[in-house]
Motif scaffolding. Structure first.
Motif, PDB file in Angstrom:
ATOM      1  N   MET A   1     -13.811 111.289 -93.359  1.00  0.00           N
ATOM      2  CA  MET A   1     -12.705 111.061 -92.452  1.00  0.00           C
ATOM      3  C   MET A   1     -11.201 110.724 -93.277  1.00  0.00           C
ATOM      4  SD  MET A   1     -11.963 107.860 -89.591  1.00  0.00           S
ATOM      5  CE  MET A   1     -13.214 108.526 -88.797  1.00  0.00           C
ATOM      6  N   ALA A   2     -10.222 111.467 -93.230  1.00  0.00           N
ATOM      7  CA  ALA A   2      -9.070 111.019 -93.948  1.00  0.00           C
ATOM      8  C   ALA A   2      -8.429 109.758 -93.621  1.00  0.00           C
ATOM      9  CB  ALA A   2      -8.078 112.152 -93.842  1.00  0.00           C
ATOM     10  N   ALA A   3      -7.806 109.049 -94.583  1.00  0.00           N
ATOM     11  CA  ALA A   3      -7.225 107.757 -94.096  1.00  0.00           C
ATOM     12  C   ALA A   3      -6.203 107.753 -93.281  1.00  0.00           C
ATOM     13  CB  ALA A   3      -6.778 107.007 -95.519  1.00  0.00           C
ATOM     14  N   VAL A   4      -6.007 106.761 -92.295  1.00  0.00           N
ATOM     15  CA  VAL A   4      -5.314 106.624 -91.332  1.00  0.00           C
ATOM     16  C   VAL A   4      -4.497 105.251 -91.613  1.00  0.00           C
ATOM     17  CG1 VAL A   4      -4.701 106.374 -88.772  1.00  0.00           C
ATOM     18  CG2 VAL A   4      -6.437 108.167 -89.528  1.00  0.00           C
ATOM     19  N   THR A   5      -3.430 105.288 -91.693  1.00  0.00           N
ATOM     20  CA  THR A   5      -2.480 104.036 -91.783  1.00  0.00           C
ATOM     21  C   THR A   5      -2.464 103.221 -90.486  1.00  0.00           C
ATOM     22  OG1 THR A   5      -1.280 105.081 -93.520  1.00  0.00           O
ATOM     23  CG2 THR A   5      -0.159 103.038 -92.405  1.00  0.00           C
ATOM     24  N   VAL A   6      -2.932 102.061 -90.423  1.00  0.00           N
ATOM     25  CA  VAL A   6      -2.788 100.900 -89.411  1.00  0.00           C
ATOM     26  C   VAL A   6      -1.471 100.433 -89.479  1.00  0.00           C
ATOM     27  CG1 VAL A   6      -3.810  99.187 -88.134  1.00  0.00           C
ATOM     28  CG2 VAL A   6      -5.233 100.848 -89.245  1.00  0.00           C
ATOM     29  N   VAL A   7      -0.783 100.695 -88.324  1.00  0.00           N
ATOM     30  CA  VAL A   7       0.701 100.308 -88.310  1.00  0.00           C
ATOM     31  C   VAL A   7       0.698  99.308 -87.046  1.00  0.00           C
ATOM     32  CG1 VAL A   7       3.080 100.663 -87.975  1.00  0.00           C
ATOM     33  CG2 VAL A   7       1.633 102.343 -89.060  1.00  0.00           C
ATOM     34  N   ALA A   8       0.947  97.916 -87.381  1.00  0.00           N
ATOM     35  CA  ALA A   8       0.767  96.882 -86.334  1.00  0.00           C
ATOM     36  C   ALA A   8       2.482  96.894 -85.536  1.00  0.00           C
ATOM     37  CB  ALA A   8       0.453  95.634 -86.970  1.00  0.00           C
ATOM     38  N   HIS A   9       2.235  97.258 -84.066  1.00  0.00           N
ATOM     39  CA  HIS A   9       3.394  97.426 -83.555  1.00  0.00           C
ATOM     40  C   HIS A   9       4.075  96.006 -83.405  1.00  0.00           C
ATOM     41  CE1 HIS A   9       5.603  98.499 -79.651  1.00  0.00           C
ATOM     42  NE2 HIS A   9       6.307  98.934 -80.428  1.00  0.00           N
ATOM     43  N   ARG A  10       5.304  95.663 -83.916  1.00  0.00           N
ATOM     44  CA  ARG A  10       5.808  94.458 -83.749  1.00  0.00           C
ATOM     45  C   ARG A  10       4.832  93.271 -83.883  1.00  0.00           C
ATOM     46  NH1 ARG A  10       8.605  95.618 -77.619  1.00  0.00           N
ATOM     47  NH2 ARG A  10       9.259  97.631 -78.242  1.00  0.00           N
ATOM     48  N   GLY A  11       4.022  93.310 -84.765  1.00  0.00           N
ATOM     49  CA  GLY A  11       2.955  92.582 -85.306  1.00  0.00           C
ATOM     50  C   GLY A  11       1.571  92.755 -84.366  1.00  0.00           C
ATOM     51  N   ASP A  12       1.064  91.581 -84.063  1.00  0.00           N
ATOM     52  CA  ASP A  12      -0.021  91.378 -83.509  1.00  0.00           C
ATOM     53  C   ASP A  12       0.127  90.814 -81.834  1.00  0.00           C
ATOM     54  OD1 ASP A  12      -2.758  91.813 -82.625  1.00  0.00           O
ATOM     55  OD2 ASP A  12      -3.166  90.268 -84.091  1.00  0.00           O
ATOM     56  N   PRO A  13       0.810  91.527 -80.987  1.00  0.00           N
ATOM     57  CA  PRO A  13       1.738  90.870 -79.890  1.00  0.00           C
ATOM     58  C   PRO A  13       0.338  90.418 -78.722  1.00  0.00           C
ATOM     59  CG  PRO A  13       1.787  93.377 -79.678  1.00  0.00           C
ATOM     60  CD  PRO A  13       1.111  93.030 -81.069  1.00  0.00           C
ATOM     61  N   TYR A  14      -0.687  90.820 -78.799  1.00  0.00           N
ATOM     62  CA  TYR A  14      -1.981  90.363 -77.923  1.00  0.00           C
ATOM     63  C   TYR A  14      -2.301  88.978 -78.444  1.00  0.00           C
ATOM     64  CZ  TYR A  14      -1.798  94.669 -74.986  1.00  0.00           C
ATOM     65  OH  TYR A  14      -1.375  95.783 -74.259  1.00  0.00           O
ATOM     66  N   ARG A  15      -1.936  88.559 -79.654  1.00  0.00           N
ATOM     67  CA  ARG A  15      -2.573  87.477 -80.061  1.00  0.00           C
ATOM     68  C   ARG A  15      -1.435  86.411 -80.410  1.00  0.00           C
ATOM     69  NH1 ARG A  15      -7.170  89.474 -84.219  1.00  0.00           N
ATOM     70  NH2 ARG A  15      -8.588  90.287 -82.621  1.00  0.00           N
ATOM     71  N   ALA A  16      -0.062  86.981 -80.686  1.00  0.00           N
ATOM     72  CA  ALA A  16       1.055  86.175 -81.084  1.00  0.00           C
ATOM     73  C   ALA A  16       2.255  86.752 -80.347  1.00  0.00           C
ATOM     74  CB  ALA A  16       1.288  85.606 -82.464  1.00  0.00           C
ATOM     75  N   PHE A  24       3.391  88.559 -87.257  1.00  0.00           N
ATOM     76  CA  PHE A  24       3.166  89.297 -88.284  1.00  0.00           C
ATOM     77  C   PHE A  24       2.039  88.901 -89.102  1.00  0.00           C
ATOM     78  CE2 PHE A  24       8.056  89.548 -88.093  1.00  0.00           C
ATOM     79  CZ  PHE A  24       8.038  90.657 -87.327  1.00  0.00           C
ATOM     80  N   SER A  25       1.724  87.547 -89.434  1.00  0.00           N
ATOM     81  CA  SER A  25       0.770  87.053 -90.104  1.00  0.00           C
ATOM     82  C   SER A  25      -0.553  87.276 -89.367  1.00  0.00           C
ATOM     83  CB  SER A  25       0.950  85.450 -90.327  1.00  0.00           C
ATOM     84  OG  SER A  25       1.843  85.100 -90.903  1.00  0.00           O
ATOM     85  N   SER A  26      -0.566  87.439 -88.239  1.00  0.00           N
ATOM     86  CA  SER A  26      -1.776  87.830 -87.422  1.00  0.00           C
ATOM     87  C   SER A  26      -2.305  89.260 -87.712  1.00  0.00           C
ATOM     88  CB  SER A  26      -1.660  87.512 -85.865  1.00  0.00           C
ATOM     89  OG  SER A  26      -2.920  87.875 -85.130  1.00  0.00           O
ATOM     90  N   ALA A  27      -1.079  90.094 -87.917  1.00  0.00           N
ATOM     91  CA  ALA A  27      -1.267  91.447 -88.003  1.00  0.00           C
ATOM     92  C   ALA A  27      -1.890  91.707 -89.548  1.00  0.00           C
ATOM     93  CB  ALA A  27      -0.075  92.378 -87.718  1.00  0.00           C
ATOM     94  N   VAL A  28      -1.396  91.053 -90.246  1.00  0.00           N
ATOM     95  CA  VAL A  28      -1.723  91.115 -91.710  1.00  0.00           C
ATOM     96  C   VAL A  28      -3.446  90.803 -91.742  1.00  0.00           C
ATOM     97  CG1 VAL A  28      -1.587  90.390 -94.133  1.00  0.00           C
ATOM     98  CG2 VAL A  28       0.236  90.869 -92.747  1.00  0.00           C
ATOM     99  N   ALA A  29      -3.740  89.680 -91.131  1.00  0.00           N
ATOM    100  CA  ALA A  29      -5.044  89.151 -90.925  1.00  0.00           C
ATOM    101  C   ALA A  29      -5.932  90.117 -90.370  1.00  0.00           C
ATOM    102  CB  ALA A  29      -5.175  87.940 -90.498  1.00  0.00           C
ATOM    103  N   ALA A  30      -5.628  90.730 -89.317  1.00  0.00           N
ATOM    104  CA  ALA A  30      -6.291  91.821 -88.320  1.00  0.00           C
ATOM    105  C   ALA A  30      -6.681  93.001 -89.285  1.00  0.00           C
ATOM    106  CB  ALA A  30      -5.632  92.200 -87.263  1.00  0.00           C
ATOM    107  N   GLY A  31      -5.994  93.369 -90.644  1.00  0.00           N
ATOM    108  CA  GLY A  31      -6.240  94.462 -91.338  1.00  0.00           C
ATOM    109  C   GLY A  31      -5.249  95.484 -91.119  1.00  0.00           C
ATOM    110  N   ALA A  32      -4.038  95.136 -90.877  1.00  0.00           N
ATOM    111  CA  ALA A  32      -2.989  96.175 -90.698  1.00  0.00           C
ATOM    112  C   ALA A  32      -2.566  96.775 -92.129  1.00  0.00           C
ATOM    113  CB  ALA A  32      -1.679  95.694 -89.961  1.00  0.00           C
ATOM    114  N   ASP A  33      -2.300  97.819 -92.225  1.00  0.00           N
ATOM    115  CA  ASP A  33      -1.815  98.312 -93.586  1.00  0.00           C
ATOM    116  C   ASP A  33      -0.243  98.272 -93.653  1.00  0.00           C
ATOM    117  OD1 ASP A  33      -4.449  99.480 -94.691  1.00  0.00           O
ATOM    118  OD2 ASP A  33      -4.016 100.796 -92.734  1.00  0.00           O
ATOM    119  N   ALA A  34       0.456  98.138 -92.382  1.00  0.00           N
ATOM    120  CA  ALA A  34       1.711  98.230 -92.315  1.00  0.00           C
ATOM    121  C   ALA A  34       2.015  97.365 -91.037  1.00  0.00           C
ATOM    122  CB  ALA A  34       2.611  99.324 -92.516  1.00  0.00           C
TER     123      ALA A  34
END
Length: 230
Positions: A1-16, A24-34
């Motif tokens: 499977m080719a790599a797919v960039t995970v882009v977090a929309h406005r961060g992680d809005p279901y958690r913060a 933004f910190s939650s998105a990074v912790a969740a494994g977002a690439d961007a």
């Protein structure tokens, strides 16, 4: 499977709450690439991170962002609407996709200047209103642009030549195998927004998109990891 960039929309809005440093910190912790974030210009010329033209939906204040100074915005939101400089610091571990939602060359120039001052140019890329993206290209000839596209017709050749995007950033329902194949043949990577259902994620991954913007970065990361193990 080719790599797919995970882009977090406005961060992680279901958690913060969206477009906050906590999100933004939650998105990074969740494994977002961007992390994707939205920028508008406060009355004092400071780029601040907020999607809507007013503070009504998220913060209960109907005043337009453009009518308030960055200090007034901070006071009305208990400091939770960050300046772009603070958001860039919070997303330093990953790439940052800056969305410019309004037709404002002044906003684009101020955002480009803030990115340069933060030394973040190598990890920032841009999407949003085409008029704002024109101003980004003029202010930074080397900027990486993701041309946001919401129509069934393909982008005009003249617009592509002017903006020189690296990405075609499509509303996800517009993406077909023909769209992905044509874009690849022309040298563009295809990104999809905003995708929250696993079924839609799997369809887009199967079509070969290079990036997916989602409100559920942890779910997309988990799906990709399961696919890689399969």
């Amino acid at each position: 499977m080719a790599a797919v960039t995970v882009v977090a929309h406005r961060g992680d809005p279901y958690r913060a709450r969206e477009n906050t440093l906590a999100s933004f910190s939650s998105a990074v912790a969740a494994g977002a690439d961007a992390v994707e974030l939205d920028v508008r210009l406060a009355a004092d010329g400071v780029p601040v991170v907020v999607h809507d033209a007013t503070l009504k939906r998220l913060w209960g204040h109907p005043a337009p962002v453009a009518s308030l100074t960055s200090r007034e915005i901070a006071a009305l939101t208990a400091g939770r609407v960050p300046e772009l400089s603070a958001a860039l610091a919070a997303t330093a571990a990953v790439r940052t996709l800056i969305d410019l939602p309004e037709r404002s060359p002044a906003l684009a120039r101020a955002a480009v200047a803030a990115v340069a001052e933060a030394g973040a140019g190598e990890r920032v890329y841009w999407c949003g209103d085409p008029a704002a993206l024109r101003a980004v290209r003029a202010a930074d000839p080397g900027a990486e642009i993701a041309l946001t596209w919401k129509r069934t017709g393909r982008p005009r050749p003249s617009l592509l030549a002017e903006l020189r995007p690296a990405w075609l950033n499509y509303r996800f329902g517009l993406i077909t195998s023909a769209v992905v194949e044509r874009a690849g043949a022309e040298g563009y990577r295809v990104a999809a927004w905003t995708v929250d259902s696993p079924r839609a994620m799997r369809r887009l991954i199967g079509l070969g998109v290079a990036a997916i913007t989602t409100n559920r970065p942890a779910a997309l990361r988990a799906l990709l990891e399961r696919g890689a193990r399969a």
